[in-house]
Structure formats: structure tokens, C-alpha cells
Motif scaffolding. Structure first.
Motif: not given
Length: 87
Positions: A21-36, A74-78, A82-87
Motif C-alpha cells: 500500500k505504501a508503494f501504491e501511494l508513493l507511485e501516485k505521489n511522485p513528489q513524495g509523501l510525508h510520514w504522517s 526529513r520525514g519525506l518518503f519518495r 522520481y529522484s531526478n524530478e524536481s519537487s
């Protein structure tokens, strides 16, 4: 380098389903998601997941899947792809 297999939502293991589920959510959010954000989205997706188990899985994402996930700040998972894309 050996790539770790991607977890599956169909797995009988709770931690694998949480990671999937975490991977699915991160896939939908290329900019990353905060821990919370990740924590609340995963918890909402399946109320049977224990909050402490979800917390532990998120905490270990980068450690367990270094070839897939990273923390640009800190606290942002990506996702690493997507590491080469700008945030």
C-alpha cells in the motif's frame, strides 16, 4: 545489486500488504509523501492494520527497500525512480 521483490497486497503477511500500500501511494505521489500522510492514508485504506505495525513498516521502508525508496528530506518518503524530478 540484487533488487528486492515488490510486496503484494494479496500477501497473507500484514507487513507485506502495508508495504504494498505504501508503494501504491508513493507511485501516485511522485513528489513524495510525508510520514504522517503515509501513515494516515495506509490506516484509512484498511482499518484492520494495527497503527504500530503501520508505523514500523513506514519507519523501515528505506532500510528494507533501499533500491526503491529514499528520503530527500526529513520525514519525506519518495520513490527512487522520481529522484531526478524536481519537487
Amino acid at each position: 545489486m540484487v533488487e528486492t521483490p515488490k510486496p503484494s497486497m494479496q500477501s497473507s503477511k500484514v507487513t507485506e500488504r502495508i508495504n504494498a500500500k505504501a508503494f501504491e501511494l508513493l507511485e501516485k505521489n511522485p513528489q513524495g509523501l510525508h510520514w504522517s500522510e503515509l501513515l494516515s492514508m495506509i490506516a484509512e485504506s484498511d482499518p484492520s492494520f494495527h497503527p504500530k505495525t503501520v508505523n514500523g513498516c513506514i519507519w523501515k521502508l528505506v532500510e528494507k527497500y533501499p533500491d526503491k525508496v529514499y528520503k530527500p528530506s526529513r520525514g519525506l518518503f519518495r520513490l527512487l525512480k522520481y529522484s531526478n524530478e524536481s519537487s
